[in-house]
Design an enzyme around this catalytic site. Structure first.
Site, PDB file in Angstrom:
ATOM      1  N   HIS A  22      -4.189   3.789  28.551  1.00  0.00           N
ATOM      2  CA  HIS A  22      -4.375   3.067  27.283  1.00  0.00           C
ATOM      3  C   HIS A  22      -5.025   4.016  26.284  1.00  0.00           C
ATOM      4  CE1 HIS A  22      -3.318  -0.831  29.043  1.00  0.00           C
ATOM      5  NE2 HIS A  22      -3.916  -0.366  30.130  1.00  0.00           N
ATOM      6  N   LEU A  23      -4.286   4.375  25.238  1.00  0.00           N
ATOM      7  CA  LEU A  23      -4.829   5.293  24.226  1.00  0.00           C
ATOM      8  C   LEU A  23      -5.527   4.549  23.082  1.00  0.00           C
ATOM      9  CD1 LEU A  23      -2.019   8.011  24.058  1.00  0.00           C
ATOM     10  CD2 LEU A  23      -4.272   8.182  25.144  1.00  0.00           C
ATOM     11  N   ASP A 112       1.879  -4.908  29.613  1.00  0.00           N
ATOM     12  CA  ASP A 112       0.661  -4.674  30.397  1.00  0.00           C
ATOM     13  C   ASP A 112      -0.584  -5.190  29.697  1.00  0.00           C
ATOM     14  OD1 ASP A 112      -0.917  -3.671  32.565  1.00  0.00           O
ATOM     15  OD2 ASP A 112      -1.651  -2.190  31.150  1.00  0.00           O
ATOM     16  N   ASN A 238      -9.122  -5.677  35.269  1.00  0.00           N
ATOM     17  CA  ASN A 238      -8.050  -6.604  35.629  1.00  0.00           C
ATOM     18  C   ASN A 238      -6.872  -5.782  36.120  1.00  0.00           C
ATOM     19  OD1 ASN A 238      -5.982  -8.462  35.790  1.00  0.00           O
ATOM     20  ND2 ASN A 238      -6.163  -9.203  33.697  1.00  0.00           N
ATOM     21  N   ASP A 265      -4.803   3.681  34.978  1.00  0.00           N
ATOM     22  CA  ASP A 265      -5.024   2.505  34.124  1.00  0.00           C
ATOM     23  C   ASP A 265      -6.249   2.762  33.252  1.00  0.00           C
ATOM     24  OD1 ASP A 265      -4.884   0.044  32.891  1.00  0.00           O
ATOM     25  OD2 ASP A 265      -5.361  -1.134  34.670  1.00  0.00           O
ATOM     26  N   PHE A 283     -12.569  -6.370  30.102  1.00  0.00           N
ATOM     27  CA  PHE A 283     -12.021  -5.745  31.312  1.00  0.00           C
ATOM     28  C   PHE A 283     -11.576  -4.324  30.975  1.00  0.00           C
ATOM     29  CE2 PHE A 283     -11.297 -10.310  31.904  1.00  0.00           C
ATOM     30  CZ  PHE A 283     -11.659 -10.500  33.233  1.00  0.00           C
ATOM     31  N   GLY A 284     -11.802  -3.390  31.887  1.00  0.00           N
ATOM     32  CA  GLY A 284     -11.263  -2.045  31.684  1.00  0.00           C
ATOM     33  C   GLY A 284     -12.221  -0.965  32.137  1.00  0.00           C
TER      34      GLY A 284
END
Length: 308
Positions: A22-23, A112, A238, A265, A283-284
């Site tokens: 994820h950028l 996603d 998640n 991720d 989340f992350g």
């Protein structure tokens, strides 16, 4: 000209490719930019990454996708491929213009961060993927089961008093999507599996000839829900960290080839967003810079997995 690199304590390997990053650009450049994200990738040993479309705006139109591809050509330290969204705004109601997006350079399609909850829409997406020739990468989650879950549903969540996100919320959707892929004879890539039942479902589908691939994250390979006793919101993601039984199944799946790849991720947040009570945090978790060393320390050194 040549240079000598002192190799003691270092490992020489072909560069890695991360299929799930994820950028945060466009929309959340305070969390990550194309430049900072690809610098992190290069530092972690990656030569190429695939970026997810859950940005603001979502990568669901040729215009937004085109501007991202252009920005990456100017700013990226490593090669970046962009996935476009399966549904408009990732809202799960209407398919994107997949043909147009594929022509504009989308390497694949994914919602996603969210599932495609409607089975009929997922079936149509699979049919369109036959036309575009681009794969679908699927976040498998049944939202009526995961609901407001904060962590894996089990003994630890009960003890800590957090709402649980059960394994079945993932695996029931993995099974549904694999069934649809089998019916339409289309390849799918299952993102970030976390549960034993999901690994079993992928193994069975592949044995039956379904062209499915899947990935697992470093954090699901290295940690379990026991780590959440620290209440560290950096461990909130998640799908959530699951039980030691799930973790063992993920390691076995990677070892026997059921799981094809390790994907970080990588999902950065601004510091102030994570420095809040666990329930309030997003989340992350990040991973590009630490993935190899974490796996080497937790799995290779103790002899759980071979370096290869």
């Amino acid at each position: 000209t040549h240079r000598v690199v002192e190799g003691e304590g270092l490992l020489l390997a072909p560069a890695f490719v991360d299929p799930h990053v994820h950028l945060r650009t466009p929309g959340r450049e305070d969390e990550e930019t194309i430049a900072s994200g690809t610098r992190a990738a290069a530092a972690g040993g990656y030569c190429a990454i695939l970026a997810m479309p859950n940005t603001d705006p979502v990568l669901d139109s040729a215009a937004v996708l085109g501007s991202q591809i252009e920005a990456a050509q100017a700013e990226a330290e490593v090669a970046v491929g962009f996935l476009a969204a399966i549904t408009k705004g990732q809202s799960g109601a209407e398919l994107t213009e997949m043909g147009e997006l594929a022509e504009a350079g989308a390497v694949g399609f994914s919602d996603d961060g969210r599932p495609v909850a409607a089975a009929g829409l997922m079936r149509r997406a699979l049919q369109y993927s036959a036309v575009t020739g681009r794969p679908l990468a699927l976040h498998c989650e049944e939202p009526t089961l995961s609901r407001d879950g904060q962590m894996h549903e089990g003994a630890v969540s009960a003890e800590l008093g957090f709402a649980g996100y059960p394994s079945i919320a993932e695996s029931v959707m993995v099974e549904r999507d694999l069934s649809l892929a089998a019916f339409e004879r289309r390849p799918v890539h299952v993102l970030h599996v976390s549960a034993r039942e999901s690994v079993d479902a992928v193994r069975a589908a592949r044995a039956a000839g379904v062209p499915a691939t899947t990935e697992v994250t470093p954090h699901h390979l290295c940690l379990t829900d026991e780590a959440l006793r620290s209440l560290d919101s950096n461990l909130k993601m998640n799908p959530p960290l699951r039980s030691s039984d799930d973790r063992a199944a993920l390691v076995d799946g990677l070892r026997d080839g059921t799981i094809d790849a390790v994907a970080t991720d990588h999902a950065p947040h601004a510091r102030h967003e994570k420095e809040v009570p666990f329930e309030a945090a997003p989340f992350g978790v990040t991973g590009l810079e630490t993935a190899f060393s974490a796996l080497y320390t937790r799995l290779v050194e103790p002899g759980v997995l071979s370096l290869e």
